[in-house]
Scaffold this motif. Structure first.
Motif, PDB file in Angstrom:
ATOM      1  N   ALA A 104       0.826  -1.200   0.000  1.00  0.00           N
ATOM      2  CA  ALA A 104       0.000   0.000   0.000  1.00  0.00           C
ATOM      3  C   ALA A 104       0.864   1.255   0.000  1.00  0.00           C
ATOM      4  O   ALA A 104       0.584   2.215  -0.732  1.00  0.00           O
ATOM      5  N   LEU A 107       2.540   1.709  -3.519  1.00  0.00           N
ATOM      6  CA  LEU A 107       1.588   2.051  -4.575  1.00  0.00           C
ATOM      7  C   LEU A 107       0.952   3.419  -4.356  1.00  0.00           C
ATOM      8  O   LEU A 107       0.723   4.167  -5.314  1.00  0.00           O
ATOM      9  N   ILE A 108       0.667   3.762  -3.095  1.00  0.00           N
ATOM     10  CA  ILE A 108       0.102   5.085  -2.818  1.00  0.00           C
ATOM     11  C   ILE A 108       1.125   6.164  -3.150  1.00  0.00           C
ATOM     12  O   ILE A 108       0.794   7.207  -3.730  1.00  0.00           O
ATOM     13  N   ARG A 111       1.188   6.386  -7.032  1.00  0.00           N
ATOM     14  CA  ARG A 111       0.009   6.981  -7.686  1.00  0.00           C
ATOM     15  C   ARG A 111      -0.175   8.448  -7.325  1.00  0.00           C
ATOM     16  O   ARG A 111      -0.925   9.155  -7.983  1.00  0.00           O
ATOM     17  N   ALA A 122       2.284   8.156   2.576  1.00  0.00           N
ATOM     18  CA  ALA A 122       2.842   6.880   2.128  1.00  0.00           C
ATOM     19  C   ALA A 122       4.119   6.556   2.892  1.00  0.00           C
ATOM     20  O   ALA A 122       4.345   5.407   3.292  1.00  0.00           O
ATOM     21  N   ASP A 202      -4.121   0.175  -8.633  1.00  0.00           N
ATOM     22  CA  ASP A 202      -4.826   1.170  -7.835  1.00  0.00           C
ATOM     23  C   ASP A 202      -5.723   0.480  -6.804  1.00  0.00           C
ATOM     24  O   ASP A 202      -5.741   0.834  -5.618  1.00  0.00           O
ATOM     25  N   THR A 204      -5.326  -2.560  -5.741  1.00  0.00           N
ATOM     26  CA  THR A 204      -4.470  -3.297  -4.811  1.00  0.00           C
ATOM     27  C   THR A 204      -4.080  -2.421  -3.635  1.00  0.00           C
ATOM     28  O   THR A 204      -4.097  -2.860  -2.472  1.00  0.00           O
ATOM     29  N   ALA A 205      -3.730  -1.158  -3.900  1.00  0.00           N
ATOM     30  CA  ALA A 205      -3.391  -0.227  -2.826  1.00  0.00           C
ATOM     31  C   ALA A 205      -4.580  -0.024  -1.890  1.00  0.00           C
ATOM     32  O   ALA A 205      -4.433  -0.017  -0.656  1.00  0.00           O
ATOM     33  N   LEU A 209      -4.567  -1.344   2.006  1.00  0.00           N
ATOM     34  CA  LEU A 209      -4.701  -0.339   3.056  1.00  0.00           C
ATOM     35  C   LEU A 209      -5.904  -0.625   3.939  1.00  0.00           C
ATOM     36  O   LEU A 209      -5.818  -0.545   5.174  1.00  0.00           O
TER      37      LEU A 209
END
Length: 244
Positions: A104, A107-108, A111, A122, A202, A204-205, A209
């Protein structure tokens, strides 16, 4: 509203979502079976995965110990010592959650690279995930969580390579869970977005989380905490407004 949405959902996407979800869980289940075997337990893959999947039903009862008890009981029937089953179950759970937090965070940060606020969030999540997996923190925490099930029995030592392998394996599982979440959103949309790697990452994050936050919230199965986070991130995607 919920009933109308469920009836209008496309069954094909829901079937894909279920298949992806069960496949994603299998990564953590296989990691647990590998831990039991590394600790000397005679657990075959079929029995181990069956115990792993069934034990998840225990998450939705008050308290945090029933899933471990269920795994211990079924593993013991296959000849695994209760202490070994409890230790490895705690190890797998914490590894899966740590991998989710790391996934998370990465990826956060990716993005929202142009948003300094999200980048700092993040980084904070990365620290939150990184501290528990330090060997000086992780190993004592695992033994503490499993101690109430072992009754003073000597516990096996797991190889040092188990943690990095577990983080890599369970991170793959989170990718499948994210794709499953995307399939659910497609099932509920009148004009769904096409399948894409970006959309799956997206989701997946979002999935990682929400599940990690639910785990830290200590509610049965993460209920409530998980749904609030899912609602916040998914409402704009599904045509609604994110809650304040």
């Amino acid at each position: 509203i919920l009933w109308d949405q469920a009836r209008a959902a496309r069954p094909g996407d829901l079937v894909i979502a279920m298949a992806l979800y069960l496949s994603g869980m299998a990564f953590s289940g296989l990691f647990w079976v590998g831990l039991v075997r590394a600790a000397g337990g005679p657990l075959n893959i079929g029995v181990g995965l069956r115990a792993y999947y069934i034990s998840h039903l225990g998450k939705y009862t008050p308290g945090m110990g029933l899933p471990t008890v269920m795994r211990m009981t079924m593993a013991a029937a296959a000849g695994v010592r209760p202490g070994t089953a409890a230790l490895t179950a705690a190890y797998e759970t914490l590894t899966t959650m740590a991998a989710g937090a790391l996934v998370a965070a990465v990826l956060i940060g990716w993005r929202a690279a142009g948003d300094p606020t999200m980048v700092w969030k993040a980084l904070g999540l990365l620290v939150l995930a990184g501290v528990p997996i330090l060997p000086g923190v992780f190993n004592p925490l695992v033994r503490r969580l499993s101690s109430r099930f072992t009754e003073g029995q000597p516990l096996p030592r797991l190889p040092a390579i188990a943690l990095p392998i577990g983080l890599a394996v369970t991170a793959c599982g989170w990718a499948f869970l994210g794709a499953s979440l995307f399939a659910v959103t497609r099932a509920l949309q009148a004009a769904p977005a096409p399948w894409s790697v970006y959309e799956c990452l997206d989701c997946t994050a979002i999935a990682a989380l929400s599940y990690v936050a639910g785990f830290l919230g200590q509610t049965p199965g993460g209920l409530g905490v998980r749904e609030v986070i899912l609602q916040h991130f998914l409402a704009p995607r599904l045509g609604g407004e994110a809650p304040a």
